[in-house]
Motif scaffolding. Structure first.
Motif, PDB file in Angstrom:
ATOM      1  N   MET A   1      -0.641   4.437   5.467  1.00  0.00           N
ATOM      2  CA  MET A   1      -0.236   3.428   4.479  1.00  0.00           C
ATOM      3  C   MET A   1       1.152   2.874   4.784  1.00  0.00           C
ATOM      4  O   MET A   1       1.416   1.696   4.575  1.00  0.00           O
ATOM      5  N   TRP A   2       2.001   3.734   5.321  1.00  0.00           N
ATOM      6  CA  TRP A   2       3.347   3.272   5.704  1.00  0.00           C
ATOM      7  C   TRP A   2       3.238   2.239   6.820  1.00  0.00           C
ATOM      8  O   TRP A   2       3.842   1.169   6.777  1.00  0.00           O
TER       9      TRP A   2
ATOM     10  N   GLN B   1       0.813  -1.230   0.000  1.00  0.00           N
ATOM     11  CA  GLN B   1       0.000   0.000   0.000  1.00  0.00           C
ATOM     12  C   GLN B   1       0.842   1.273   0.000  1.00  0.00           C
ATOM     13  O   GLN B   1       0.482   2.257  -0.634  1.00  0.00           O
ATOM     14  N   TYR B   2       1.959   1.240   0.702  1.00  0.00           N
ATOM     15  CA  TYR B   2       2.794   2.447   0.706  1.00  0.00           C
ATOM     16  C   TYR B   2       3.515   2.591  -0.643  1.00  0.00           C
ATOM     17  O   TYR B   2       3.607   3.681  -1.191  1.00  0.00           O
TER      18      TYR B   2
ATOM     19  N   SER C   1       1.938  -1.090   5.765  1.00  0.00           N
ATOM     20  CA  SER C   1       2.863  -1.840   4.921  1.00  0.00           C
ATOM     21  C   SER C   1       4.066  -2.378   5.699  1.00  0.00           C
ATOM     22  O   SER C   1       4.891  -3.094   5.132  1.00  0.00           O
TER      23      SER C   1
ATOM     24  N   GLY D   1       1.948   5.768  -1.555  1.00  0.00           N
ATOM     25  CA  GLY D   1       2.724   6.786  -0.852  1.00  0.00           C
ATOM     26  C   GLY D   1       2.795   8.096  -1.630  1.00  0.00           C
ATOM     27  O   GLY D   1       2.877   9.177  -1.057  1.00  0.00           O
TER      28      GLY D   1
ATOM     29  N   MET E   1      -0.413   9.089   4.217  1.00  0.00           N
ATOM     30  CA  MET E   1       0.887   8.446   3.965  1.00  0.00           C
ATOM     31  C   MET E   1       1.339   7.657   5.187  1.00  0.00           C
ATOM     32  O   MET E   1       1.842   6.532   5.067  1.00  0.00           O
TER      33      MET E   1
END
Ligand SMILES: [Fe+2]
Length: 328
Positions: free
Chosen positions: A259-260, A212-213, A263, A217, A256
């Motif tokens: 998502m980071w 996802q990132y 992940s 991102g 962001m």
């Protein structure tokens, strides 16, 4: 980057116009009209991905499978040794997604065939996913055929039947059209279903979660929200309206960061095929686990070798990076 992408889009539509699939006026639409259209599609895709592909089809399903197991099946049952789980628009998307969820779409060999994706080149989710499915299937077949010697034993196991019935009733709202079994009549059926459960909670979750990132991102590729409604009149967009449409800095950074985080590998990561609780002590299941781990290792090496020649390696279904259950 956008210009290159615009060029690609322009060529695509030029081809479509030549084939008379699209009217010529499409070619005269402005650069920002196209860019904004793509941004809105990408933003809608973000919601679809998070709520349908990720939340519903892995996290929430894992809960259905696990809760039904806890309600109906005693702790000593071998199925326990497989299982682990760690606004209005959202409800609408989830309702629509649930209404289109079928058993076959959760089984990757059936899903790929139904969507006609067998021959698509460079489709590593399919290539690695099908191999993983086969390895999991062989393992489940070995273990369950050890405990269920024939179909009659499956049919007569009332706890097992209650497990699948709860999943059918509460997870799939008793919709026979989903194709989800209401009872198990054969060992073969049981093996396929349990393979789907393990694949969904491990490989499928890794495939939709871990990238996802990498994918989102860069905010314009996956805007988590947009601040203006989609334009409805051609020729009204510009760089300024695009910037007004994008989420603000705080929203972008929060997206962001989320998502980071999603992940990242968890600190208590357990890879697929590893059972630190040592559930299996009998000789044959123990050997089947060793075989399972061996096959996963071979696949991992093959994927790593394949990835060396790829400009963008596909790592999400490398068994060493696949968590054995839905973790985050
Ligand atoms: Fe997740």
């Amino acid at each position: 980057m956008w210009l290159t992408s615009m060029e690609g889009t322009a060529n695509f539509y030029l081809g479509a116009v030549k084939k008379k699939i699209l009217p010529e006026e499409f070619l005269t639409d402005s650069e920002y009209d196209w860019l904004m259209a793509k941004i809105f599609v990408r933003s809608a895709d973000f919601s679809e991905h998070q709520l349908n592909a990720h939340l519903l089809r892995t996290h929430l399903l894992a809960e259905v499978f696990a809760v039904s197991l806890l309600r109906n099946v005693p702790m000593v049952h071998p199925l326990y040794k497989f299982a682990a789980s760690g606004g209005k628009a959202m409800i609408t998307i989830l309702k629509r997604s649930l209404s289109s969820m079928t058993y076959s779409s959760l089984c990757i060999p059936d899903d790929i065939a139904e969507r006609g994706l067998e021959a698509v080149p460079n489709f590593y989710y399919r290539d690695d996913g099908l191999k993983l499915w086969d390895i999991i299937h062989r393992f489940v077949q070995g273990v369950l055929s050890y405990y269920y010697k024939n179909d009659a034993e499956v049919q007569q196991d009332s706890e097992l039947q209650k497990w699948i019935l709860d999943i059918f009733e509460y997870g799939f709202l008793s919709q026979a059209s989903t194709g989800i079994p209401q009872r198990f009549t054969t060992v073969v059926e049981l093996v396929k279903f349990v393979t789907m459960v393990i694949f969904t909670c491990s490989a499928q979750h890794a495939a939709v979660n871990s990238g996802q990132y990498d994918y989102g991102g860069w905010m314009p590729n996956t805007p988590i929200s947009l601040q203006l409604p989609p334009p409805t009149t051609k020729g009204t967009t510009s760089e300024a309206t695009m910037l007004q449409t994008f989420p603000d800095v705080n929203t972008t950074v929060q997206g962001m960061a989320t998502m980071w985080l999603l992940s990242q590998q968890s600190s208590d990561f357990v890879p697929l095929g590893h059972y630190p609780e040592d559930h299996f002590s009998e000789k044959i299941p123990f050997k089947l686990i060793k075989d399972f781990q061996g096959e996963l290792e071979v696949l991992s090496v093959a994927i790593k070798v394949r990835n060396k020649s790829l400009e963008v390696p596909y790592t999400y279904l490398d068994p060493t990076a696949v968590e054995n259950s839905v973790a985050i």
